[in-house]
Every structure is written in C-alpha cells, then in structure tokens.
Design an enzyme around this catalytic site. Structure first.
Site, PDB file in Angstrom:
ATOM      1  N   HIS A 128     -59.089  35.940 -70.280  1.00 53.97           N
ATOM      2  CA  HIS A 128     -60.357  36.381 -70.877  1.00 53.97           C
ATOM      3  C   HIS A 128     -60.154  36.754 -72.344  1.00 53.97           C
ATOM      4  O   HIS A 128     -60.936  36.357 -73.214  1.00 53.97           O
ATOM      5  CB  HIS A 128     -60.890  37.581 -70.088  1.00 53.97           C
ATOM      6  CG  HIS A 128     -62.040  38.282 -70.725  1.00 53.97           C
ATOM      7  ND1 HIS A 128     -63.349  38.125 -70.311  1.00 53.97           N
ATOM      8  CD2 HIS A 128     -62.089  39.175 -71.758  1.00 53.97           C
ATOM      9  CE1 HIS A 128     -64.143  38.863 -71.069  1.00 53.97           C
ATOM     10  NE2 HIS A 128     -63.404  39.513 -71.942  1.00 53.97           N
ATOM     11  N   GLU A 129     -59.096  37.507 -72.628  1.00 54.25           N
ATOM     12  CA  GLU A 129     -58.840  37.922 -74.006  1.00 54.25           C
ATOM     13  C   GLU A 129     -58.468  36.720 -74.883  1.00 54.25           C
ATOM     14  O   GLU A 129     -58.864  36.653 -76.052  1.00 54.25           O
ATOM     15  CB  GLU A 129     -57.739  38.982 -74.046  1.00 54.25           C
ATOM     16  CG  GLU A 129     -58.063  40.263 -73.287  1.00 54.25           C
ATOM     17  CD  GLU A 129     -59.363  40.906 -73.732  1.00 54.25           C
ATOM     18  OE1 GLU A 129     -59.810  40.664 -74.878  1.00 54.25           O
ATOM     19  OE2 GLU A 129     -59.968  41.649 -72.937  1.00 54.25           O
ATOM     20  N   HIS A 132     -61.566  35.032 -76.020  1.00 56.37           N
ATOM     21  CA  HIS A 132     -62.159  35.683 -77.193  1.00 56.37           C
ATOM     22  C   HIS A 132     -61.495  35.185 -78.476  1.00 56.37           C
ATOM     23  O   HIS A 132     -62.160  34.947 -79.484  1.00 56.37           O
ATOM     24  CB  HIS A 132     -62.001  37.204 -77.095  1.00 56.37           C
ATOM     25  CG  HIS A 132     -63.052  37.874 -76.274  1.00 56.37           C
ATOM     26  ND1 HIS A 132     -64.400  37.632 -76.444  1.00 56.37           N
ATOM     27  CD2 HIS A 132     -62.953  38.812 -75.293  1.00 56.37           C
ATOM     28  CE1 HIS A 132     -65.094  38.390 -75.600  1.00 56.37           C
ATOM     29  NE2 HIS A 132     -64.248  39.101 -74.893  1.00 56.37           N
ATOM     30  N   GLU A 195     -69.209  38.456 -73.659  1.00 62.62           N
ATOM     31  CA  GLU A 195     -68.394  38.768 -72.491  1.00 62.62           C
ATOM     32  C   GLU A 195     -68.573  37.718 -71.400  1.00 62.62           C
ATOM     33  O   GLU A 195     -67.605  37.310 -70.756  1.00 62.62           O
ATOM     34  CB  GLU A 195     -68.735  40.164 -71.958  1.00 62.62           C
ATOM     35  CG  GLU A 195     -68.301  41.313 -72.864  1.00 62.62           C
ATOM     36  CD  GLU A 195     -66.836  41.243 -73.230  1.00 62.62           C
ATOM     37  OE1 GLU A 195     -65.988  41.012 -72.335  1.00 62.62           O
ATOM     38  OE2 GLU A 195     -66.531  41.404 -74.419  1.00 62.62           O
TER      39      GLU A 195
END
Length: 291
Positions: A128-129, A132, A195
């Site tokens: 997930h990071e 980003h 998100e």
C-alpha cells in the site's frame, strides 16, 4: 484526471492562504501570503522526507532486518527503486511513506505494527505504501499537510493581529474558524480519495488483497486503543498514515482524514477473487508468525 483534481485542490489551499493574508494585511498581505505559500511548497518538495522521518525519530534498517526483506521484492514487483526502510519505535500500529519521488522515497512501519501483523499482512501494508510512492501521492500529501498546518496557524495569528481595515467580527470568524476548517477539508479530500487507490494498487502489488484487508482491521483496532504522540502534536500529519492515528477510531465522514476501515476492507474483499486468479510472484508464504 486525478492530477487535475489534485492541482485544483492544492490551488484552493493556496487561495485560502492568500485570502487569510488579505484579511490580515490587505493586498500586500495577500502578496506576502502567496510568496510564503510558494516558499513552503518548495521547502516541502525538497525536505518533506527528512522532516517527516525526523519528526518520528525513525531509524533506518538494512537488508538484515525482516521489514527490509519484505519491502525489497515488493518494490521490484512494483517496478520501483528500492526505497529506504525505517522503523519507528511507537506502540501504535501504523505505517507511512514519504519522499518527493520514487527515487527519493522512504517507507516506515512502527514497532507496534511489526508486533501484531503476520508477514503477509505486513507485505500488504508495505505494498500500500509503495503504491503511494508509485502514484506520487507522498509529495502531494506532505505539501497539503504543510499548507493546512500553515493556514490554521495564520488563522490564529489573524485573531490577534487583524488588519486595521478589517475589524469586522465576521472577518475574524472567517479567519479563525472557517478558513482552517476549509483547509482541513481540502487536505482530507486529497487523503481520503487516494487511500482507496493505494489499497487497490497495493493489493495488486502484493497479490493478496485479503492480507491487506486483515491488516487494516488489526491496525484500526490497535490505533483506536493506542495513542500516537507525534500525530497529536502535529494533527496536519494525520493524512500520511495508512490508518487514521486519531485515538478512538475514525468515522467515514467529511471530518475524517481516512475512509472508514470497514469500507476499505469491503472494497478489498470484492477485488480478492480477481487478484487470486492471477499467480503471485512474491513467495512470502501464508504463515501467521511475526517476522
């Protein structure tokens, strides 16, 4: 379209900053505010990662650390340069990414996260990071957090040093209350929308949407029970985390920096069958032991 929306939201923050400057010092105040906003954006562009990591007292880890070993294959699968990897000694389970571009990026996880998640769940969070970073969300969120904090500060300043021509109480209310709230809403709009995108992209990178969904549930429960002193001292930084760091949980409304974990989990569970049909190249295993 996403880049246009982001540009418009950031332009709105600069306009708010200039509007507060005008309330305090007229046309010259607006000009000064514009110059300050530009300087802050430039400063945040070059120093956002250092500021965020220093604020958390993050400690870099190398290839011998389990977290580094998890991030390395994920970064390769995402087609990203290997980011710097950090551990934050913090009981609240959480994680964040920072950096102005993929070549100057870092990911960090708290010791609280490492203690409660399985290896697959940690991989889901780190994916997930990395999403980003790949989407260049980290720079946008850091810059908007910086401007949101500055607008709130300027609003408080206006209460004590209102311009000579702006003694109307309504102007003071706008400066002190409305403008900072509007800045926060703009920041939240950027954070909340991204998100969902990072969840979906992270699930594709890790190949395991259900592991990320499970991690989000655990992180939400852990964050609701554990304080985060860094976020409490710097509320504008809340949007940087994978889960809202606010003690007591988060509701999915205009005043939350993150979508409700339940909604994010439902979206991941919906996409799980399609992702499961594609082979995973990570070979992380499915054990529940902590690294």
């Amino acid at each position: 379209m996403n880049q246009v929306r982001t540009f418009m939201l950031m332009a709105a923050m600069v306009a708010l900053f200039m509007g507060l400057g005008y309330m305090i010092g007229g046309a010259s105040g607006a000009t000064i505010a514009f110059v300050i906003a530009g300087a802050m954006n430039i400063f945040a562009f070059w120093n956002s990662d250092k500021l965020v990591l220093r604020m958390h007292n993050a400690q870099a880890v190398g290839p011998e650390h389990p977290l580094y070993a998890i991030v390395e294959p994920l970064a390769a699968r995402a087609g990203l340069p290997m980011p710097k990897v950090y551990i934050v000694e913090q009981p609240q389970p959480n994680a964040f990414a920072t950096g102005r571009n993929p070549e100057n990026a870092a990911v960090a996880a708290t010791s609280g996260l490492m203690a409660i998640l399985s290896r697959d769940e940690i991989a889901g969070v780190m994916a997930h990071e990395l999403a980003h970073i790949k989407n260049r969300d980290t720079l946008v969120m850091t810059v908007t957090a910086t401007l949101a904090g500055a607008i709130s500060m300027l609003g408080n300043f206006a209460m004590f040093f209102g311009g000579r021509e702006n003694r109307n109480p309504l102007v003071t209310i706008v400066a002190v209350v409305v403008a900072p709230i509007a800045a926060a809403l703009v920041q939240m709009a950027i954070s909340r929308g991204r998100e969902y995108g990072a969840d979906a992209a992270g699930a594709e990178i890790s190949g395991n949407p259900l592991a990320l969904a499970s991690a989000l549930a655990k992180l939400q429960n852990g964050a609701a029970r554990t304080r985060n002193p860094v976020a409490e001292a710097n509320p504008a930084a809340a949007s940087l985390y994978i889960i809202s760091p606010g003690h007591g949980g988060v509701r999915d409304n205009l005043f939350s920096t993150h979508p409700a974990a339940e909604n994010r989990i439902a979206a991941l569970e919906e996409m799980a069958p399609a992702v499961a049909a594609r082979p995973s190249a990570l070979g992380l295993g499915s054990g529940r032991n902590n690294p």
